[in-house]
Design a protein around this motif. Structure first.
Motif, short mmCIF file in Angstrom:
data_model
loop_
_atom_site.label_atom_id
_atom_site.label_comp_id
_atom_site.label_asym_id
_atom_site.label_seq_id
_atom_site.Cartn_x
_atom_site.Cartn_y
_atom_site.Cartn_z
N UNK A 19 7.11 6.24 6.04
CA UNK A 19 7.16 7.50 6.79
C UNK A 19 7.90 8.58 6.02
N UNK A 20 8.87 8.19 5.22
CA UNK A 20 9.63 9.17 4.43
C UNK A 20 8.73 9.87 3.41
N UNK A 21 7.68 9.21 2.99
CA UNK A 21 6.74 9.82 2.04
C UNK A 21 5.39 10.13 2.70
N UNK A 22 5.39 10.13 4.04
CA UNK A 22 4.23 10.52 4.84
C UNK A 22 3.00 9.64 4.59
N UNK A 23 3.24 8.33 4.51
CA UNK A 23 2.17 7.36 4.35
C UNK A 23 2.33 6.27 5.39
N UNK A 24 1.25 5.55 5.64
CA UNK A 24 1.37 4.37 6.50
C UNK A 24 1.99 3.25 5.67
N UNK A 25 2.54 2.26 6.35
CA UNK A 25 3.13 1.12 5.65
C UNK A 25 2.11 0.40 4.78
N UNK A 26 0.91 0.24 5.31
CA UNK A 26 -0.15 -0.43 4.56
C UNK A 26 -0.55 0.32 3.31
N UNK A 27 -0.64 1.64 3.43
CA UNK A 27 -1.03 2.47 2.27
C UNK A 27 0.05 2.44 1.20
N UNK A 28 1.31 2.55 1.60
CA UNK A 28 2.40 2.50 0.63
C UNK A 28 2.40 1.15 -0.08
N UNK A 29 2.21 0.08 0.67
CA UNK A 29 2.16 -1.26 0.09
C UNK A 29 1.02 -1.37 -0.92
N UNK A 30 -0.13 -0.84 -0.56
CA UNK A 30 -1.30 -0.86 -1.44
C UNK A 30 -1.03 -0.09 -2.74
N UNK A 31 -0.44 1.09 -2.62
CA UNK A 31 -0.14 1.89 -3.81
C UNK A 31 0.91 1.22 -4.69
N UNK A 32 1.94 0.66 -4.07
CA UNK A 32 3.00 -0.03 -4.82
C UNK A 32 2.41 -1.19 -5.61
N UNK A 33 1.61 -2.02 -4.94
CA UNK A 33 0.99 -3.17 -5.60
C UNK A 33 0.04 -2.72 -6.71
N UNK A 34 -0.70 -1.67 -6.47
CA UNK A 34 -1.61 -1.15 -7.48
C UNK A 34 -0.91 -0.65 -8.72
N UNK A 35 0.23 -0.01 -8.53
CA UNK A 35 0.98 0.54 -9.67
C UNK A 35 1.74 -0.52 -10.44
N UNK A 36 2.36 -1.47 -9.74
CA UNK A 36 3.24 -2.44 -10.40
C UNK A 36 2.63 -3.82 -10.57
N UNK A 37 1.52 -4.07 -9.93
CA UNK A 37 0.84 -5.34 -10.12
C UNK A 37 1.33 -6.48 -9.25
N UNK A 38 2.32 -6.23 -8.39
CA UNK A 38 2.74 -7.24 -7.44
C UNK A 38 3.34 -6.55 -6.22
N UNK A 39 3.30 -7.22 -5.08
CA UNK A 39 3.82 -6.63 -3.84
C UNK A 39 5.33 -6.36 -3.91
#
Length: 90
Positions: free
Chosen positions: A9-29
Motif C-alpha cells: 500500500x505504501x507504493x500503491x500496489x496490491x500485495x500480490x503485484x508487489x510480490x510478483x514484481x519483487x520475485x521478477x526482479x530478484x529471482x526469488x520471493x
C-alpha cells in the motif's frame, strides 16, 4: 488490513503485484530473500569470530538453536562447519 499489505500500500500496489514484481526482479520471493540475507549476516558474523548466540541475535534469529536448525535445513551442515575457512564477500 494485514501487516503484510502495508509495504504494498505504501507504493500503491496490491500485495500480490508487489510480490510478483519483487520475485521478477530478484529471482526469488521476499521471505526466502530475507532468510538468505539473515543467514549470510549470521555466517559472516561467525566467520569474524562472533559466538553462535551473538551471530544469531545480530542476524535476527531467536537464538542459536533457531539459527542452527535453519542452517542445517538449508545447507545440510552445522554453522560452525560452514564458517571454517569461509570468507564472505560483501
Amino acid at each position: 488490513m494485514e501487516s503484510s499489505d502495508r509495504p504494498a500500500l505504501a507504493v500503491h500496489l496490491s500485495g500480490g503485484r508487489l510480490s510478483h514484481l519483487f520475485t521478477g526482479e530478484l529471482g526469488l520471493p521476499f521471505r526466502p530473500y530475507v532468510l538468505r540475507t539473515r543467514l549470510r549476516a549470521a555466517m559472516s558474523s561467525l566467520a569474524d569470530g562472533a559466538l553462535l548466540t551473538e551471530a544469531a541475535h545480530t542476524a535476527g534469529f531467536a537464538d542459536s538453536a533457531h539459527l542452527t536448525r535453519v542452517v542445517r535445513r538449508m545447507m545440510g551442515q552445522a554453522p560452525s562447519t560452514l564458517t571454517t575457512g569461509v570468507r564472505w564477500v560483501p
